[in-house]
Design an enzyme around this catalytic site. Structure first.
Site, short mmCIF file in Angstrom:
data_model
loop_
_atom_site.label_atom_id
_atom_site.label_comp_id
_atom_site.label_asym_id
_atom_site.label_seq_id
_atom_site.Cartn_x
_atom_site.Cartn_y
_atom_site.Cartn_z
N GLU A 168 77.70 3.63 27.14
CA GLU A 168 78.95 3.65 27.92
C GLU A 168 78.83 2.91 29.26
O GLU A 168 79.21 3.44 30.30
CB GLU A 168 79.42 5.10 28.12
N GLU A 275 79.49 7.68 16.34
CA GLU A 275 79.91 9.05 16.71
C GLU A 275 81.27 9.36 16.08
O GLU A 275 82.21 9.76 16.77
CB GLU A 275 79.97 9.20 18.23
O1 9MR Z 1 78.99 16.11 21.95
C1 9MR Z 1 78.40 16.12 23.23
C2 9MR Z 1 78.77 17.39 23.97
O2 9MR Z 1 78.16 18.51 23.35
C3 9MR Z 1 78.33 17.30 25.42
O3 9MR Z 1 78.81 18.42 26.14
C4 9MR Z 1 78.83 16.02 26.04
C5 9MR Z 1 78.33 15.93 27.45
O4 9MR Z 1 78.69 14.81 28.10
O5 9MR Z 1 78.38 14.92 25.29
C6 9MR Z 1 78.88 14.92 23.99
O6 9MR Z 1 78.49 13.75 23.30
C7 9MR Z 1 78.93 12.53 23.86
C8 9MR Z 1 77.88 11.51 23.57
O7 9MR Z 1 76.64 11.93 24.08
C9 9MR Z 1 78.24 10.15 24.13
N1 9MR Z 1 79.53 9.74 23.67
C10 9MR Z 1 80.61 10.68 23.83
C11 9MR Z 1 80.22 12.02 23.20
C12 9MR Z 1 81.37 13.01 23.31
O8 9MR Z 1 81.62 13.32 24.64
#
Ligand code: 9MR
Length: 535
Positions: A168, A275
């Site tokens: 990101e 994802e």
């Molecule tokens: O799914 C993840 C969630 O459990 C966490 O709280 C969150 C924290 O920022 O991150 C989520 O996963 C993210 C991923 O690491 C990067 N892309 C976006 C995903 C969804 O937010």
């Protein structure tokens, strides 16, 4: 490879009954009989899933591990390989949780993808702090990044086959394509190529990816193409570009996905669908509509969309490195907390009773699904016809619940760190609105660009946060404004009313927009103003 078609046909025929059934014999049992998802794509690409921590630590989740073992061929730690988990304090590496997943995957013949080495999120503050408490000087931050990447990739060398190296780092503004993060601010734009080179040196056999969301947006795509061109010129080309693919049933159209996928692949990288999930809400919809259950026509519409996306992926299989689902169990998907905290979404393939949804069949056998059920008409929730109402009296204040507005794409929502509440009261022939804001992103204070607008009797009245009426209150601050009510309004006893609060987000390109009655985006008169009653 097992041929799944005959199973899928049976599955398709059984589907209407499954959708309607109330309780299966046992949760997840039917999934253990359904033919394997990843086998269905054995000739195309690997199919995997993110795994949350407690699936491995809490025995209650053991049946889900069986489901994962059967249906997926690779796993990603949903959170356990992020910086804050692997190195919460400088020099203190905590690999236990991540190792648990890798051990389990190895014991069960699944591969592991690593997520993520550099991100602006879930990275502890110490990383960016210097010895004097100020900002870390570039050399120190560089050294920390180096140590982290070498240690983490070294630890998992040979066990994790590839990494999201840059996560990101892009914006959807091609004129200013790189995210304004502490990495960028301290290290400058070269940090991206440097990080890829560090990762390449730390594990020359690992596949390296740049990973980002919203990649169907042509502006975001332009930023990505710019980055890839630059990385190529700096001999730091990644192997893979990850399109996160958090989508909704309404957006983006398959053609936009295809356009981005092909444009990325044309640069020479392979594309990972890294994802995948599909919210049943439009991005602008903040209502909690499907708390009890997912309506069947919407479940089928979601499946139709998934089938078409999976057909696209199959057509592009030569360019696709893998497809990874980010939360196939509806009850454990991050969309249940984003963009509306605690709202029940249904973004996965498996429902809250542990049964495969129509989305599961569509993901597995898109052609079979579409032949049996497609094309499924688009399903839209019904809007309530009545405008919201609020009554105010001189002796009893009323409280408004503000909702997130339908927002432009760059708008951020970060409810955890932002609280806004509104109190209305009658004071003689005037209406008093008091707005309490605690905004920890700005040390509790509203930014100068914050604007409160009140729509009263056909006109917006704007109050910016630089007016002297702002005063400290509790952890945050309070803005109290007074609006004179004309005699005809007082006479009529009711008036068209709305209230809006907007503030810049911590990210300079984002805005927070909250409104009471009309939650459609627009600067003009609300299309659906509420009613203020003067009791
Ligand atoms: O799914 C993840 C969630 O459990 C966490 O709280 C969150 C924290 O920022 O991150 C989520 O996963 C993210 C991923 O690491 C990067 N892309 C976006 C995903 C969804 O937010």
């Amino acid at each position: 490879m097992r041929n799944s078609n005959s199973h899928a046909v049976v599955f398709a025929l059984a589907l209407p009954a499954m959708v309607a059934a109330s309780e299966p014999a046992a949760p997840h049992e039917s999934l253990m009989h359904a033919s394997s998802l990843h086998h269905a794509y054995a000739d195309a690409f690997p199919v995997g899933t993110a795994v949350p921590r407690d699936f491995l630590t809490d025995r209650a989740y053991a049946p889900r591990l069986d489901v994962i073992r059967r249906h997926f061929d690779h796993v990603v730690a949903e959170n356990e390989m992020k910086w804050e988990r692997l190195q919460p304090e400088e020099g203190v590496f905590t690999f236990e949780e991540a190792d648990r997943l890798v051990d389990w995957a190895e014991a069960n013949g699944l591969r592991v993808w690593g997520h993520t080495l550099l991100w602006h999120n879930q990275v502890p503050d110490w990383v960016f702090e210097g010895p004097d408490g100020g900002e870390a000087p570039p050399a120190l931050l560089r050294e920390r990044l180096h140590t982290h990447i070498e240690t983490v990739m070294g630890h998992f060398r040979g066990r994790v086959y590839g990494w999201d190296v840059l996560n990101e780092v892009l914006t959807s503004d091609p004129a200013d394509p790189f995210r304004d993060s502490r990495w960028l601010r301290i290290l400058g734009e070269d940090y991206m190529a440097e990080t890829i080179r560090l990762a390449r040196a730390a594990d020359p056999d690992a596949l390296l990816a740049v990973n980002d969301y919203g990649m169907s947006n042509p502006d975001k795509l332009a930023s990505a193409l710019h980055l890839l061109e630059r990385l190529g010129a700096e001999e730091a080309m990644p192997d893979i570009f990850g399109m996160q693919s958090h989508m909704s049933v309404y957006w983006p159209p398959v053609e936009m996905i295809e356009n981005s996928l092909r444009a990325l692949a044309a640069t020479g990288v392979r594309v990972a669908i890294s994802e995948f999930d599909m919210s049943v809400y439009d991005w602008t919809d903040t209502a909690d509509r499907y708390r009890e259950a997912l309506p069947e026509p919407l479940a089928l519409f979601q499946a139709d969309r998934i089938a078409r996306v999976m057909q696209l992926y199959r057509r592009c299989a030569a360019d696709i490195e893998r497809v990874t689902h980010w939360g196939p169990f509806d009850d454990r998907n991050w969309k249940n907390n984003f963009p509306v905290e605690g709202r029940r979404d249904h973004a996965g393939l498996i429902d809250r009773h542990g049964r495969p949804k129509p989305a599961f069949l569509a993901f597995q056998s898109p052609g079979v699904f579409l032949a049996a059920f497609g094309p499924v008409p688009e399903w839209r929730p019904e809007e309530p016809e009545t405008a919201p109402e609020v009554s105010v009296r001189a002796d009893r204040p009323a409280y408004l619940r503000l909702s997130q507005l339908a927002v432009p794409p760059n708008t951020l929502v970060d409810r955890g760190r932002l609280r806004v509440s509104v109190e209305l009261a009658l004071a003689g022939d005037a209406l008093e609105a008091a707005l309490d804001v605690t905004d920890t992103r700005w040390n509790g204070r509203a930014s100068d660009e914050t604007v409160l607008r009140v729509y009263l009797d056909g006109k917006w009245h704007a109050f910016s946060a630089d007016v002297p009426e702002w005063e400290a209150s509790g952890e945050g601050e309070r803005l109290r404004v007074r609006l004179a009510l004309s005699p005809h309004v007082i006479e009529a006893g009711e008036i068209a009313f709305d209230l809006e609060w907007r503030a810049p987000a911590a990210d300079p390109r984002g805005t927070y927009l909250l409104r009471w009655a009309d939650t459609a985006y627009g600067d003009d008169a609300p299309e659906r103003a509420g009613v203020l009653r003067l009791d």
